[in-house]
Design an enzyme around this catalytic site. Structure first.
Site, PDB file in Angstrom:
ATOM      1  N   TYR A 179       0.669  -1.125   0.107  1.00 42.54           N
ATOM      2  CA  TYR A 179       0.029  -0.003  -0.036  1.00 42.54           C
ATOM      3  C   TYR A 179       0.833   1.430  -0.060  1.00 42.54           C
ATOM      4  O   TYR A 179       0.633   2.213  -0.659  1.00 42.54           O
ATOM      5  CB  TYR A 179      -0.849  -0.043   1.338  1.00 42.54           C
ATOM      6  CG  TYR A 179      -2.053   0.931   1.222  1.00 42.54           C
ATOM      7  CD1 TYR A 179      -2.985   0.868   0.662  1.00 42.54           C
ATOM      8  CD2 TYR A 179      -1.798   2.220   2.240  1.00 42.54           C
ATOM      9  CE1 TYR A 179      -3.926   1.925   0.689  1.00 42.54           C
ATOM     10  CE2 TYR A 179      -2.768   3.018   2.373  1.00 42.54           C
ATOM     11  CZ  TYR A 179      -3.848   3.060   1.623  1.00 42.54           C
ATOM     12  OH  TYR A 179      -4.742   3.961   1.833  1.00 42.54           O
ATOM     13  N   LYS A 230       0.918   3.775  -3.044  1.00 38.52           N
ATOM     14  CA  LYS A 230       0.387   5.356  -2.810  1.00 38.52           C
ATOM     15  C   LYS A 230       1.603   6.334  -3.072  1.00 38.52           C
ATOM     16  O   LYS A 230       1.396   7.319  -3.733  1.00 38.52           O
ATOM     17  CB  LYS A 230       0.118   5.381  -1.365  1.00 38.52           C
ATOM     18  CG  LYS A 230      -1.308   4.677  -1.047  1.00 38.52           C
ATOM     19  CD  LYS A 230      -2.400   5.146  -1.996  1.00 38.52           C
ATOM     20  CE  LYS A 230      -3.733   4.447  -1.734  1.00 38.52           C
ATOM     21  NZ  LYS A 230      -4.910   4.747  -2.597  1.00 38.52           N
TER      22      LYS A 230
HETATM   23  N1  NAP Z   1     -10.167   5.361   5.004  1.00 39.66           N
HETATM   24  C1  NAP Z   1      -9.367   6.009   4.925  1.00 39.66           C
HETATM   25  O1  NAP Z   1      -8.794   6.340   6.132  1.00 39.66           O
HETATM   26  C2  NAP Z   1      -8.210   6.382   3.836  1.00 39.66           C
HETATM   27  C3  NAP Z   1      -7.127   7.274   3.916  1.00 39.66           C
HETATM   28  C4  NAP Z   1      -6.274   7.404   3.136  1.00 39.66           C
HETATM   29  C5  NAP Z   1      -6.645   6.950   1.589  1.00 39.66           C
HETATM   30  N2  NAP Z   1      -7.685   6.167   1.382  1.00 39.66           N
HETATM   31  C6  NAP Z   1      -7.992   5.769   0.181  1.00 39.66           C
HETATM   32  O2  NAP Z   1      -9.285   5.977  -0.244  1.00 39.66           O
HETATM   33  C7  NAP Z   1      -9.553   5.115  -1.412  1.00 39.66           C
HETATM   34  C8  NAP Z   1     -10.934   4.656  -0.649  1.00 39.66           C
HETATM   35  O3  NAP Z   1     -10.812   4.128   0.660  1.00 39.66           O
HETATM   36  P1  NAP Z   1     -12.150   3.463   1.327  1.00 39.66           P
HETATM   37  O4  NAP Z   1     -11.581   3.726   3.048  1.00 39.66           O
HETATM   38  O5  NAP Z   1     -13.517   4.351   1.022  1.00 39.66           O
HETATM   39  O6  NAP Z   1     -12.208   2.034   0.882  1.00 39.66           O
HETATM   40  P2  NAP Z   1     -13.402   1.096   1.144  1.00 39.66           P
HETATM   41  O7  NAP Z   1     -14.350   1.507   2.188  1.00 39.66           O
HETATM   42  O8  NAP Z   1     -12.981  -0.514   1.440  1.00 39.66           O
HETATM   43  O9  NAP Z   1     -14.176   1.060  -0.213  1.00 39.66           O
HETATM   44  C9  NAP Z   1     -13.215   0.692  -1.347  1.00 39.66           C
HETATM   45  C10 NAP Z   1     -14.105   0.721  -2.716  1.00 39.66           C
HETATM   46  O10 NAP Z   1     -13.414   0.420  -4.037  1.00 39.66           O
HETATM   47  C11 NAP Z   1     -13.871  -0.380  -4.538  1.00 39.66           C
HETATM   48  N3  NAP Z   1     -13.003  -1.491  -5.077  1.00 39.66           N
HETATM   49  C12 NAP Z   1     -12.041  -2.097  -4.491  1.00 39.66           C
HETATM   50  N4  NAP Z   1     -11.411  -2.907  -5.501  1.00 39.66           N
HETATM   51  C13 NAP Z   1     -11.859  -2.636  -6.667  1.00 39.66           C
HETATM   52  C14 NAP Z   1     -11.759  -3.038  -7.961  1.00 39.66           C
HETATM   53  N5  NAP Z   1     -10.781  -3.908  -8.072  1.00 39.66           N
HETATM   54  N6  NAP Z   1     -12.290  -2.641  -8.950  1.00 39.66           N
HETATM   55  C15 NAP Z   1     -13.263  -1.946  -8.867  1.00 39.66           C
HETATM   56  N7  NAP Z   1     -13.664  -1.275  -7.503  1.00 39.66           N
HETATM   57  C16 NAP Z   1     -13.041  -1.569  -6.460  1.00 39.66           C
HETATM   58  C17 NAP Z   1     -15.025  -1.481  -3.391  1.00 39.66           C
HETATM   59  O11 NAP Z   1     -16.097  -1.847  -4.088  1.00 39.66           O
HETATM   60  P3  NAP Z   1     -15.938  -3.486  -4.452  1.00 39.66           P
HETATM   61  O12 NAP Z   1     -15.298  -4.202  -3.320  1.00 39.66           O
HETATM   62  O13 NAP Z   1     -17.573  -3.848  -4.622  1.00 39.66           O
HETATM   63  O14 NAP Z   1     -15.118  -3.429  -5.721  1.00 39.66           O
HETATM   64  C18 NAP Z   1     -15.553   0.081  -2.591  1.00 39.66           C
HETATM   65  O15 NAP Z   1     -16.278   0.725  -3.385  1.00 39.66           O
HETATM   66  C19 NAP Z   1      -8.528   4.077  -1.268  1.00 39.66           C
HETATM   67  O16 NAP Z   1      -7.846   4.307  -2.602  1.00 39.66           O
HETATM   68  C20 NAP Z   1      -7.770   4.321  -0.124  1.00 39.66           C
HETATM   69  O17 NAP Z   1      -6.493   3.873  -0.179  1.00 39.66           O
HETATM   70  C21 NAP Z   1      -8.743   5.930   2.361  1.00 39.66           C
END
Ligand code: NAP
Length: 254
Positions: free
Chosen positions: A158, A162
């Protein structure tokens, strides 16, 4: 002034839009007037997300595909352009993470994370970037992370992906300008399904509350202003940048 952030008439594609940050990004863009094309793999949750946006008065469409599947991605981008006429905004948000030390990580798991968190953004930016160059307008927002500027044990793939995404963003900014901007939005720790294990870890939460000036976990609402800035005309002169939204986490050594 509100017109500066208006998304009226814009078509925005948001990957990973079925839940978490992506769903909130899709709602935010729809609320500002965009037609939002929501992408994720799981049909049922994606459909429910789109139905929710439409019920709130927004315009949204669901296109289910795996962003790591190059053939599916290529077909989907062509279909979206055929259906909606254009793509003005691409939010590369879909992301996954596994928590294992590098010495215990299989190559397959490493590849899955890098494919989803970095290579998919490259493939989508390439396909949509060609279209944006031809239409002479575009905004690409790559969702990176504070893990794009810091290292941390157990999330090697990860962290590498990133860091790579921030680098890719700078090259895309150089290649796709002047009419297209490419930036990263780099969140700190925001409560979603991705980090339930950390939310349940009292020691981690205490560390976060002490190390951030904000003294709390972030919420998806904390990212809305930054997203709209980078996705709208307000951000016309911002490109190649990584906008960190982390409550001060990476600025402060508590
Ligand atoms: N939450 C945090 O604190 C945080 C902090 C920094 C960065 N981020 C970044 O923000 C982004 C979203 O994170 P989140 O926390 O919202 O994650 P999440 O709640 O796990 O949601 C992930 C989303 O991505 C989709 N997804 C995963 N793999 C996929 C694939 N191969 N093709 C198409 N869709 C896919 C999932 O749907 P399906 O499983 O149905 O495909 C879901 O809609 C990520 O890039 C993460 O690294 C998050």
């Amino acid at each position: 002034m509100p017109d500066l952030f208006s998304m009226n008439g814009r078509v925005a594609v948001v990957t990973g839009a079925s839940r978490g940050l992506g769903l909130d990004f899709a709602k935010t863009l729809a609320g500002a007037g965009a037609t939002v094309v929501c992408v994720a793999r799981t049909q049922a949750t994606l459909r429910a997300a789109v139905d929710g946006i439409v019920a709130d008065g927004g315009t949204a469409d669901a296109v289910a595909f795996d962003v790591t599947d190059e053939a599916a991605l290529t077909t989907a981008v062509a279909d979206i352009i055929a259906r909606h006429g254009r793509i003005d905004v691409l939010v590369n948000n879909a992301g996954i993470l596994y928590r294992t030390p590098v010495v215990e990580t299989t190559t397959e798991d490493w590849r899955r994370v890098v494919d989803t968190d970095l290579t998919a953004a490259f493939m989508l930016s390439r396909a949509v970037g060609r279209h944006m160059l031809a239409q002479r307008y575009g905004r690409i927002v790559n969702i990176a992370s504070v893990m794009g500027v810091l290292g941390r044990a157990t999330v090697g793939g990860y962290v590498a992906a990133k860091h790579g995404l921030i680098g890719l963003t700078k090259t895309l900014a150089a290649e796709l300008g002047p009419a297209i901007t490419v930036n990263c939005l780099s969140p700190g720790y925001i409560r979603t399904e991705l980090n339930v294990a950390l939310q349940e870890n009292r020691e981690f939460s205490t560390m976060l509350e002490t190390r951030t000036a904000a003294q709390r976990w972030g919420t998806s609402a904390d990212l809305r202003g930054a997203l709209l800035l980078l996705a709208s005309d307000a951000g016309a002169y911002i490109t190649g940048h990584s906008l960190v939204v982390d409550g001060g986490l990476t600025s402060i050594l508590a």
